[in-house]
Design a protein around this motif. Structure first.
Motif, PDB file in Angstrom:
ATOM      1  N   GLU A 191       0.801  -1.227   0.000  1.00  0.00           N
ATOM      2  CA  GLU A 191       0.000   0.000   0.000  1.00  0.00           C
ATOM      3  C   GLU A 191       0.832   1.273   0.000  1.00  0.00           C
ATOM      4  OE1 GLU A 191      -2.699  -0.296   3.283  1.00  0.00           O
ATOM      5  OE2 GLU A 191      -3.617  -2.176   2.549  1.00  0.00           O
ATOM      6  N   GLU A 192       2.018   1.238   0.587  1.00  0.00           N
ATOM      7  CA  GLU A 192       2.840   2.446   0.650  1.00  0.00           C
ATOM      8  C   GLU A 192       4.045   2.407  -0.288  1.00  0.00           C
ATOM      9  OE1 GLU A 192       3.695   4.162   4.486  1.00  0.00           O
ATOM     10  OE2 GLU A 192       2.091   3.002   5.437  1.00  0.00           O
ATOM     11  N   LEU A 193       4.712   1.267  -0.359  1.00  0.00           N
ATOM     12  CA  LEU A 193       5.938   1.204  -1.158  1.00  0.00           C
ATOM     13  C   LEU A 193       5.694   0.775  -2.598  1.00  0.00           C
ATOM     14  CD1 LEU A 193       8.573  -0.248   1.346  1.00  0.00           C
ATOM     15  CD2 LEU A 193       7.702   2.084   1.078  1.00  0.00           C
ATOM     16  N   GLY A 194       4.504   0.265  -2.903  1.00  0.00           N
ATOM     17  CA  GLY A 194       4.182  -0.056  -4.284  1.00  0.00           C
ATOM     18  C   GLY A 194       4.568  -1.436  -4.753  1.00  0.00           C
ATOM     19  N   PHE A 195       4.948  -2.343  -3.826  1.00  0.00           N
ATOM     20  CA  PHE A 195       5.194  -3.728  -4.228  1.00  0.00           C
ATOM     21  C   PHE A 195       3.920  -4.287  -4.867  1.00  0.00           C
ATOM     22  CE2 PHE A 195       8.830  -3.096  -1.812  1.00  0.00           C
ATOM     23  CZ  PHE A 195       9.574  -4.245  -1.551  1.00  0.00           C
ATOM     24  N   ASP A 196       4.081  -5.172  -5.822  1.00  0.00           N
ATOM     25  CA  ASP A 196       2.911  -5.760  -6.476  1.00  0.00           C
ATOM     26  C   ASP A 196       2.248  -6.822  -5.606  1.00  0.00           C
ATOM     27  OD1 ASP A 196       3.000  -4.638  -9.391  1.00  0.00           O
ATOM     28  OD2 ASP A 196       5.069  -5.174  -8.910  1.00  0.00           O
ATOM     29  N   TYR A 197       3.051  -7.598  -4.909  1.00  0.00           N
ATOM     30  CA  TYR A 197       2.532  -8.659  -4.047  1.00  0.00           C
ATOM     31  C   TYR A 197       3.417  -8.754  -2.807  1.00  0.00           C
ATOM     32  CZ  TYR A 197       0.392 -10.041  -8.483  1.00  0.00           C
ATOM     33  OH  TYR A 197      -0.295 -10.050  -9.670  1.00  0.00           O
ATOM     34  N   ALA A 198       2.820  -9.232  -1.717  1.00  0.00           N
ATOM     35  CA  ALA A 198       3.587  -9.476  -0.497  1.00  0.00           C
ATOM     36  C   ALA A 198       3.099 -10.775   0.130  1.00  0.00           C
ATOM     37  CB  ALA A 198       3.437  -8.318   0.482  1.00  0.00           C
ATOM     38  N   ILE A 199       4.028 -11.564   0.635  1.00  0.00           N
ATOM     39  CA  ILE A 199       3.715 -12.853   1.247  1.00  0.00           C
ATOM     40  C   ILE A 199       4.176 -12.844   2.700  1.00  0.00           C
ATOM     41  CG2 ILE A 199       4.121 -15.349   1.163  1.00  0.00           C
ATOM     42  CD1 ILE A 199       4.793 -15.028  -1.822  1.00  0.00           C
ATOM     43  N   ASP A 200       3.279 -13.188   3.608  1.00  0.00           N
ATOM     44  CA  ASP A 200       3.584 -13.305   5.031  1.00  0.00           C
ATOM     45  C   ASP A 200       3.989 -14.755   5.296  1.00  0.00           C
ATOM     46  OD1 ASP A 200       3.645 -13.546   7.772  1.00  0.00           O
ATOM     47  OD2 ASP A 200       1.611 -12.820   8.114  1.00  0.00           O
ATOM     48  N   TYR A 201       5.286 -15.019   5.369  1.00  0.00           N
ATOM     49  CA  TYR A 201       5.745 -16.404   5.444  1.00  0.00           C
ATOM     50  C   TYR A 201       5.391 -17.084   6.768  1.00  0.00           C
ATOM     51  CZ  TYR A 201       9.828 -15.142   8.343  1.00  0.00           C
ATOM     52  OH  TYR A 201      10.644 -14.700   9.350  1.00  0.00           O
ATOM     53  N   LYS A 202       5.054 -16.299   7.785  1.00  0.00           N
ATOM     54  CA  LYS A 202       4.687 -16.908   9.064  1.00  0.00           C
ATOM     55  C   LYS A 202       3.244 -17.397   9.089  1.00  0.00           C
ATOM     56  CE  LYS A 202       8.056 -14.842  12.200  1.00  0.00           C
ATOM     57  NZ  LYS A 202       8.268 -14.079  13.450  1.00  0.00           N
ATOM     58  N   ASN A 203       2.430 -16.831   8.207  1.00  0.00           N
ATOM     59  CA  ASN A 203       1.011 -17.182   8.217  1.00  0.00           C
ATOM     60  C   ASN A 203       0.489 -17.659   6.867  1.00  0.00           C
ATOM     61  OD1 ASN A 203       0.254 -16.348  11.032  1.00  0.00           O
ATOM     62  ND2 ASN A 203       1.042 -14.380  10.297  1.00  0.00           N
ATOM     63  N   GLU A 204       1.379 -17.742   5.874  1.00  0.00           N
ATOM     64  CA  GLU A 204       0.978 -18.217   4.552  1.00  0.00           C
ATOM     65  C   GLU A 204       1.925 -19.326   4.103  1.00  0.00           C
ATOM     66  OE1 GLU A 204      -0.545 -15.187   1.593  1.00  0.00           O
ATOM     67  OE2 GLU A 204       0.687 -13.881   2.861  1.00  0.00           O
ATOM     68  N   ASP A 205       1.439 -20.152   3.202  1.00  0.00           N
ATOM     69  CA  ASP A 205       2.254 -21.189   2.588  1.00  0.00           C
ATOM     70  C   ASP A 205       3.047 -20.538   1.454  1.00  0.00           C
ATOM     71  OD1 ASP A 205       3.231 -23.245   0.887  1.00  0.00           O
ATOM     72  OD2 ASP A 205       1.742 -24.640   1.666  1.00  0.00           O
ATOM     73  N   VAL A 206       4.325 -20.276   1.693  1.00  0.00           N
ATOM     74  CA  VAL A 206       5.137 -19.537   0.720  1.00  0.00           C
ATOM     75  C   VAL A 206       5.220 -20.282  -0.604  1.00  0.00           C
ATOM     76  CG1 VAL A 206       7.419 -18.575   0.219  1.00  0.00           C
ATOM     77  CG2 VAL A 206       6.480 -18.436   2.535  1.00  0.00           C
ATOM     78  N   GLU A 207       5.390 -21.592  -0.555  1.00  0.00           N
ATOM     79  CA  GLU A 207       5.514 -22.366  -1.789  1.00  0.00           C
ATOM     80  C   GLU A 207       4.241 -22.298  -2.607  1.00  0.00           C
ATOM     81  OE1 GLU A 207       7.160 -26.721  -3.261  1.00  0.00           O
ATOM     82  OE2 GLU A 207       6.752 -26.367  -1.137  1.00  0.00           O
ATOM     83  N   LEU A 208       3.092 -22.414  -1.935  1.00  0.00           N
ATOM     84  CA  LEU A 208       1.811 -22.343  -2.643  1.00  0.00           C
ATOM     85  C   LEU A 208       1.600 -20.963  -3.242  1.00  0.00           C
ATOM     86  CD1 LEU A 208      -0.926 -23.539  -3.447  1.00  0.00           C
ATOM     87  CD2 LEU A 208      -1.793 -22.881  -1.184  1.00  0.00           C
ATOM     88  N   ARG A 209       1.868 -19.921  -2.458  1.00  0.00           N
ATOM     89  CA  ARG A 209       1.679 -18.550  -2.951  1.00  0.00           C
ATOM     90  C   ARG A 209       2.626 -18.266  -4.114  1.00  0.00           C
ATOM     91  NH1 ARG A 209      -0.787 -14.911  -3.464  1.00  0.00           N
ATOM     92  NH2 ARG A 209      -0.060 -13.172  -2.211  1.00  0.00           N
TER      93      ARG A 209
END
Length: 338
Positions: A191-209
Motif C-alpha cells: 500500500e505504501e511502497l508499491g510492491f505488487d505482491y507481499a507474502i507473510d511467510y509466518k502465516n501463509e504457505d510460501v511455496e503455494l503462494r
C-alpha cells in the motif's frame, strides 16, 4: 574530562545473543592531541552483519557498528566543531578520532565528514543513503542486471535492504514480490511502497503462494535477493536465466552452525534453468559509493523512494534494539538515538 559509555564484548554470541554477552562500562577519555577531534554519537545503527562479524574479533573489543556523530571538540581544521561524521566507531557514546590512524577503520572504511542533505535527517546516512542503500542499489543493478518486465522476489522485504531494493525494482519497471513476516509489513510493502505482491511467510504457505504468482505472472525469468530457508522455495520457482544476489542469511545467524539442517539439492535447478547466484560484500563498491548515494538521494527528492526508520531512544537500549532487529521487530531501518 569527557566520560564515554561503551558496550564491551565479554563473551562471543552463542545462538541467541544474551545481555550477559556484553558489558556496559564507563571510562574517562584523555585530552585531545593535535590533529584529533572528539565526537558524540547521535544515531547508532544495528545491523545483521554485527551478529556474525563480532565472532571474528577477540573478547574485550567494543561492540562493532557504525554511527552518525557530531564533532564537539577539535584540534583538526579539516574536522571543525559542529560538523557530523559517519564512522565504524562501535557502540560508544564518545570517541576521540585521529583521521590518520587506522583505529576505527572497518572493511577499509575510515570515518568521514557527512555531506549536507539539507532538511533530511542525518540518520539516513546509516540507512538509505549509506551501506543499506548501497547494498540494495549495487546488489540489484550490478549482480542481478534487471530488465524491464522481469520479476523480482525479495525475502526480508520488510527490513532496511529488502524494502529499499523492492522500490528500486518498481522504479526500473519490474514486478516485485516481497516476502516478510507479518500482515502489517505486507500492507506497508504493497500500500505504501508499491510492491505488487507481499507474502507473510509466518502465516501463509510460501511455496503455494509462489506457485500461484508464477502462474499469474508467467515468469520468463526472475531475479531474487534471498537468504535462509525461503531461498530454496524461491529458487525452485525461478525460470530460465534467473539471477540471485545473496546479501545475507539472517535466518541462520543465531543458529548452531554445527547442527544446521541439510539443504534441498539445488544443482538440478541451477543446471536446467541456467540460474546464477552471487554473494557480495558492499566493500566491493567503495570506489562507486558516491554514485549510489546520489542516485538514491535523487529518487528520494523525486518521491520515488520512501523510507521508514524504527528508532529506539537511549544508548543504554542498544542491546534490546539489536536483538529486536534480529527477531524482525523493526520495519525498515533499525536505529538507536543516543
Amino acid at each position: 574530562m569527557v566520560k564515554v559509555k561503551r558496550f564491551v564484548v565479554v563473551k562471543h554470541f552463542q545462538n541467541d545473543p544474551k545481555p550477559s554477552d556484553l558489558q556496559l562500562v564507563e571510562e574517562e577519555l584523555p585530552d585531545l592531541q593535535n590533529g584529533e577531534f572528539l565526537v558524540q554519537a547521535e544515531y547508532l545503527s544495528v545491523d545483521p552483519y554485527m551478529r556474525v562479524y563480532t565472532q571474528r574479533y577477540p573478547i574485550g573489543i567494543t561492540m562493532i557498528g557504525s554511527q552518525v556523530a557530531k564533532i564537539i571538540e577539535s584540534k583538526n581544521t579539516e574536522f571543525p566543531v559542529g560538523e557530523r561524521i559517519i564512522g565504524y566507531l562501535g557502540w560508544r557514546t564518545h570517541s576521540i578520532i585521529n583521521p590518520y590512524s587506522s583505529e576505527y577503520d572497518f572493511l577499509e572504511l575510515k570515518p568521514k565528514l557527512l555531506p549536507d542533505i539539507k532538511d533530511l535527517p542525518p540518520s539516513l546516512h546509516l540507512g538509505i543513503l549509506g551501506i543499506t542503500g548501497n547494498s540494495a542499489y549495487f546488489g540489484l543493478l550490478d549482480i542481478c542486471k534487471p530488465k524491464q518486465g522481469e520479476v523480482l522476489v525479495v525475502s526480508g522485504a520488510g527490513g532496511a535492504v529488502g524494502s529499499h531494493v523492492g522500490q528500486i525494482g518498481k522504479i526500473l519497471g519490474l514486478t516485485v514480490i516481497g516476502i516478510t513476516d507479518s500482515d502489517e509489513k505486507c500492507k506497508w510493502l504493497v500500500e505504501e511502497l508499491g510492491f505488487d505482491y507481499a507474502i507473510d511467510y509466518k502465516n501463509e504457505d510460501v511455496e503455494l503462494r509462489q506457485t500461484e504468482l508464477t502462474a499469474i505472472l508467467i515468469m520468463y525469468s526472475s531475479l531474487a535477493l534471498v537468504g535462509g530457508e525461503i531461498s530454496t522455495i524461491v529458487i525452485y520457482q525461478m525460470k530460465n536465466y534467473g539471477r540471485i544476489a545473496a546479501c545475507g542469511s539472517i535466518a541462520s545467524y543465531n543458529a548452531d552452525l554445527s547442527s544446521l539442517p541439510k539443504s534441498t539439492i539445488l544443482q538440478p535447478q541451477f543446471v536446467f534453468n541456467r540460474l546464477k547466484m552471487e554473494g557480495f560484500l558492499i566493500s566491493d563498491w567503495y570506489d562507486r559509493w558516491h554514485e549510489s548515494v546520489q542516485k538514491n538521494l535523487q529518487w528520494i527528492h523525486e518521491g520515488k523512494l520512501l523510507y521508514r526508520e524504527t528508532i529506539t531512544k537511549g544508548f543504554e537500549n542498544m542491546f534490546d534494539a539489536f536483538v529486536g532487529m534480529l527477531q524482525g521487530k523493526n520495519i525498515g531501518k533499525a536505529l538507536v538515538q543516543a
